[in-house]
Design a protein around this motif. Sequence first.
Motif, PDB file in Angstrom:
ATOM      1  N   LYS A  64      85.711  49.868  54.586  1.00 18.70           N
ATOM      2  CA  LYS A  64      85.216  51.011  53.677  1.00 18.70           C
ATOM      3  C   LYS A  64      83.540  51.047  54.069  1.00 18.70           C
ATOM      4  CE  LYS A  64      85.927  52.472  49.450  1.00 18.70           C
ATOM      5  NZ  LYS A  64      86.623  52.328  47.837  1.00 18.70           N
ATOM      6  N   THR A  65      83.038  49.847  54.277  1.00 14.33           N
ATOM      7  CA  THR A  65      81.473  50.074  54.346  1.00 14.33           C
ATOM      8  C   THR A  65      81.118  50.004  55.935  1.00 14.33           C
ATOM      9  OG1 THR A  65      81.464  47.739  53.956  1.00 14.33           O
ATOM     10  CG2 THR A  65      81.133  49.182  52.220  1.00 14.33           C
ATOM     11  N   GLY A  66      82.144  49.524  56.530  1.00 17.98           N
ATOM     12  CA  GLY A  66      81.905  49.217  58.046  1.00 17.98           C
ATOM     13  C   GLY A  66      81.224  48.052  58.422  1.00 17.98           C
TER      14      GLY A  66
END
Length: 66
Positions: A64-66
Amino acid sequence: MKKTELINQIAEKADLTKKDSEKALNAFIETVTEALKAGDDVQLVGFGSFQVKQRAARDGSNPKTG
């Protein structure tokens, strides 16, 4: 196969009650778990073997946030 399905199959094939089959399966799982915790390997000829292996830690990533 789920645990309940396995219990039903054991009961049918061994001519046991489901309650007795569940006790037997839980005893088997508990015994294997205790042996593995003690550092022993468990080998069942014709079925498989169980052993504890150490793995190196790895970096994970949050998609989701990388």
